[in-house]
Motif scaffolding. Structure first.
Motif, PDB file in Angstrom:
ATOM      1  N   ASP A 187       5.510 -11.045   2.412  1.00  0.00           N
ATOM      2  CA  ASP A 187       6.572 -10.533   1.547  1.00  0.00           C
ATOM      3  C   ASP A 187       7.575  -9.737   2.382  1.00  0.00           C
TER       4      ASP A 187
ATOM      5  N   ALA B  84       4.266  -6.904   2.603  1.00  0.00           N
ATOM      6  CA  ALA B  84       5.357  -6.670   3.549  1.00  0.00           C
ATOM      7  C   ALA B  84       4.792  -6.202   4.890  1.00  0.00           C
TER       8      ALA B  84
ATOM      9  N   ASP C  69      -5.068  -9.586   4.996  1.00  0.00           N
ATOM     10  CA  ASP C  69      -4.042  -8.878   5.765  1.00  0.00           C
ATOM     11  C   ASP C  69      -3.060  -9.862   6.384  1.00  0.00           C
TER      12      ASP C  69
ATOM     13  N   SER D  40      -0.039  -6.031   7.488  1.00  0.00           N
ATOM     14  CA  SER D  40       0.738  -5.797   6.271  1.00  0.00           C
ATOM     15  C   SER D  40       0.349  -4.463   5.638  1.00  0.00           C
ATOM     16  N   LYS D  41       1.084  -4.108   4.589  1.00  0.00           N
ATOM     17  CA  LYS D  41       0.924  -2.783   3.990  1.00  0.00           C
ATOM     18  C   LYS D  41      -0.340  -2.658   3.136  1.00  0.00           C
ATOM     19  N   LEU D  42      -0.620  -1.434   2.680  1.00  0.00           N
ATOM     20  CA  LEU D  42      -1.865  -1.172   1.937  1.00  0.00           C
ATOM     21  C   LEU D  42      -1.913  -1.922   0.610  1.00  0.00           C
ATOM     22  N   PHE D  43      -0.795  -1.975  -0.095  1.00  0.00           N
ATOM     23  CA  PHE D  43      -0.809  -2.608  -1.416  1.00  0.00           C
ATOM     24  C   PHE D  43       0.218  -3.729  -1.579  1.00  0.00           C
ATOM     25  N   SER D  44       0.868  -4.144  -0.468  1.00  0.00           N
ATOM     26  CA  SER D  44       1.825  -5.249  -0.574  1.00  0.00           C
ATOM     27  C   SER D  44       1.762  -6.111   0.681  1.00  0.00           C
TER      28      SER D  44
ATOM     29  N   ARG E  88      -6.609  -8.420  -1.187  1.00  0.00           N
ATOM     30  CA  ARG E  88      -5.649  -9.282  -0.530  1.00  0.00           C
ATOM     31  C   ARG E  88      -6.009  -9.384   0.948  1.00  0.00           C
TER      32      ARG E  88
END
Lengths: 95, 492
Positions: free
Chosen positions: A69, B43, A65, B37-41, A63
């Motif tokens: 969400d 957010a 960065d 953003s976060k490591l696996f999402s 994904r």
């Protein structure tokens, strides 16, 4: 290999599942049977064979960065047994 | 198998009631990866925020959600590995570390156990006494942070905020190469400075971006390692030092009374300066790691790593070497300057195109003293590199003496302004006009016939005359000119 009842109790405790001694005895048999069945795999010679990590030839999806969400604390806490001002609220767990 | 890489200087031993003890420390530093953003999402990974606002369905561990890795976080971890001169593993694996806690919604932390992304590396420490100490890095792995539990909102409840849950961390594990609390502090300081240079972690310990688990044991010199205790979540460099000092003494006291050390997890209380055992520790270490079935192994190419390596900035060790060779800085001064990027940038702005020795003296001398007094960085003192450079220019072109320069420095500190204008407005220009100096010298000689007789016996007395002349000229006379004229007039 078979489980003794202390091992069954330990596994249950690690999973935070309370079980009675009667249940432990029953589970002792069930878990031993499951383990025995899985142990059949040891009969296969896997010398020099790399562990299989996927059944399809694909690589880890990545994904970018970017923030895409979040921002819905209401929804996140909607199912919580208890919440306050969008915090989850649980029994006190301080050391 | 770990082979001890170093011998301890016996001066570092801790004296016990019956003989010396040697301290052995290893550190696990958790550093938050700088990312959006976060490591696996997807957010936000930003610090703070309204409760549970930076939380996605993935971070809250709702059933059926799948983690997708943040490519930039992987890049940051590789970059950090390169900065630690470490081995980069082109294939690594994510595992689940299982335990229950209210701020861990998944019931497991996604971490790396057997196959971390980064293998062995090194960190070099420059100690105050000039010694260079090499601390081995065992590994660096990526993992998720947990949420935050707040215990003081309610008498019988704990409040949980998952904003931090799932933020990317690097756990950097050192070998047990550290032999004093001073080295442990130097290690965390150096590691933080490397991370900041790389831009992979902001190193802000107050906000929890960097925290350390400290493993401490003691032994008789030459003995095998003793049993260690792990002090969890120490969140300042000073506390790391204090926790080690306290813990070493505690263990020595137990051993000297004939007791033995229990391997356990402890907490450091900054208020009392003591460590204490955590409760409910029995099952603390039964994490039942296994490969996370939601994530394929993490793989990348050597070319990609080389690309990142080519973009690395100049790191503290290289900058230190360059400052020493370019500007003649001492090893210690260079070490102090490079620890903070803003400080070394400040120094270089002042030193470029000027007398390096003067620049070093002023930056490491008066400016550093003011910075320490105010407890701020060199760039926060309130004197810009241009102002300080301007001041140094005035010394270099002999407009003012070094002594007057100190006064101008104080004025700059208090009022600001342009050094040249200050010197002109306040009439601080050095008097190089020999006529004026001669007149002042004549006056002093005429007023002190007894001293004149004395100085002919004891030439060392000449300093007194220099002082008087400087006083008469308000410190503005060129000291060398005063000296020469005095010597000639007194026939010394």
């Amino acid at each position: 290999m078979s489980f003794d009842s202390a091992t069954v109790q330990k596994i249950a405790r690690l999973a935070r599942i309370a079980i009675s001694d009667d249940e432990a005895e029953k589970l002792q048999g069930e878990l031993s049977a499951i383990l025995g069945w899985v142990e059949m795999l040891n009969e296969v010679d896997v010398e020099g064979v790399a562990p299989m990590t996927s059944v399809t030839p694909m690589t880890l999806k990545k994904r970018r960065d970017e923030v895409t969400d979040g921002g819905y604390a209401e929804k996140v806490t909607a199912n919580a047994p208890e919440s306050d001002e969008h915090f989850f609220v649980v029994p006190k767990v301080v050391e | 198998m770990y082979e001890e890489a170093r011998e301890t200087d016996p001066k570092k031993y801790i004296a016990g009631a019956a003989g010396d003890w040697e301290l052995v420390v290893g550190l696990e530093v958790h550093a938050q990866i700088s990312s959006k953003s976060k490591l696996f999402s997807g957010a936000s990974a930003e610090y703070g925020g309204e409760p549970n606002d930076h939380v996605s369905i993935v971070d809250a561990a709702m059933p059926g959600m799948l983690p997708v890795i943040n490519e930039f976080c992987v890049r940051q971890a590789v970059k950090t590995g390169l900065g630690l001169k470490a081995q980069i593993n082109l294939r690594s694996v994510f595992d689940r570390k299982n335990y229950f806690y209210p701020d861990l919604p998944q019931g497991y932390q996604i971490s790396q156990f057997k196959d971390p992304i980064v293998g062995p590396g090194t960190v070099l420490l420059d100690m105050k006494d000039g010694a260079r100490v090499e601390i081995g890095i065992e590994r660096l792995h990526m993992e998720q942070d947990a949420g935050k539990s707040i215990h003081d909102q309610h008498p019988s409840k704990t409040y949980v905020d998952l904003n931090r849950s799932g933020v990317a961390l690097m756990e950097i594990v050192s070998l047990p190469d550290i032999r004093s609390s001073e080295e442990a502090r130097a290690y965390v300081t150096k590691l933080r400075s490397i991370l900041r240079y790389l831009g992979t972690c902001d190193g802000n310990m107050e906000e929890g971006s960097m925290r350390a688990d400290v493993n401490v044991s003691v032994r008789r010199p030459g003995d095998p390692f003793g049993t260690r205790c792990e002090i969890k979540n120490v969140n300042s460099i000073r506390y790391v030092g204090q926790a080690i000092e306290y813990e070493a003494r505690r263990q020595i006291d137990i051993l000297e009374e004939g007791g033995s050390i229990d391997q356990e997890t402890r907490l450091f209380d900054p208020k009392s300066g003591k460590t204490r055992a955590m409760r409910s520790k029995e099952e603390a270490h039964d994490y039942r790691y296994f490969p996370d079935p939601d994530l394929l192994p993490l793989e990348f190419t050597r070319e990609w790593v080389d690309e990142i390596a080519a973009e690395l900035p100049e790191l503290p060790d290289e900058k230190r070497a360059r400052l020493m060779s370019d500007y003649g800085l001492s090893a210690y001064d260079a070490g102090v300057l490079v620890a903070d990027q803003a400080s070394s940038a400040y120094f270089e702005k002042v030193a470029t195109g000027r007398n390096a020795k003067l620049a070093v003296n002023w930056v490491m001398g008066d400016l550093s003293a003011s910075a320490n007094e105010k407890n701020v960085g060199l760039d926060q003192v309130g004197i810009s590199p241009d102002q300080l450079g301007g001041l140094i220019d005035l010394i270099e072109d002999k407009t003012i003496s070094g002594k007057i320069a100190k006064d101008v420095f104080e004025i700059l500190l208090a009022e600001g302004g342009d050094p040249r204008t200050i010197v002109e407005d306040k009439g601080l220009k050095q008097v190089t006009d020999t006529g004026a100096i001669e007149a002042a010298v004549d006056e002093v000689i005429a007023a002190n016939p007894d001293k004149v007789a004395e100085v002919r016996e004891k030439p060392r007395m000449a300093g007194w005359f220099v002082g008087q002349v400087m006083k008469a000229t308000g410190g503005k006379a060129n000291p060398k000119a005063v000296n020469d004229i005095l010597k000639a007039k007194l026939g010394l």
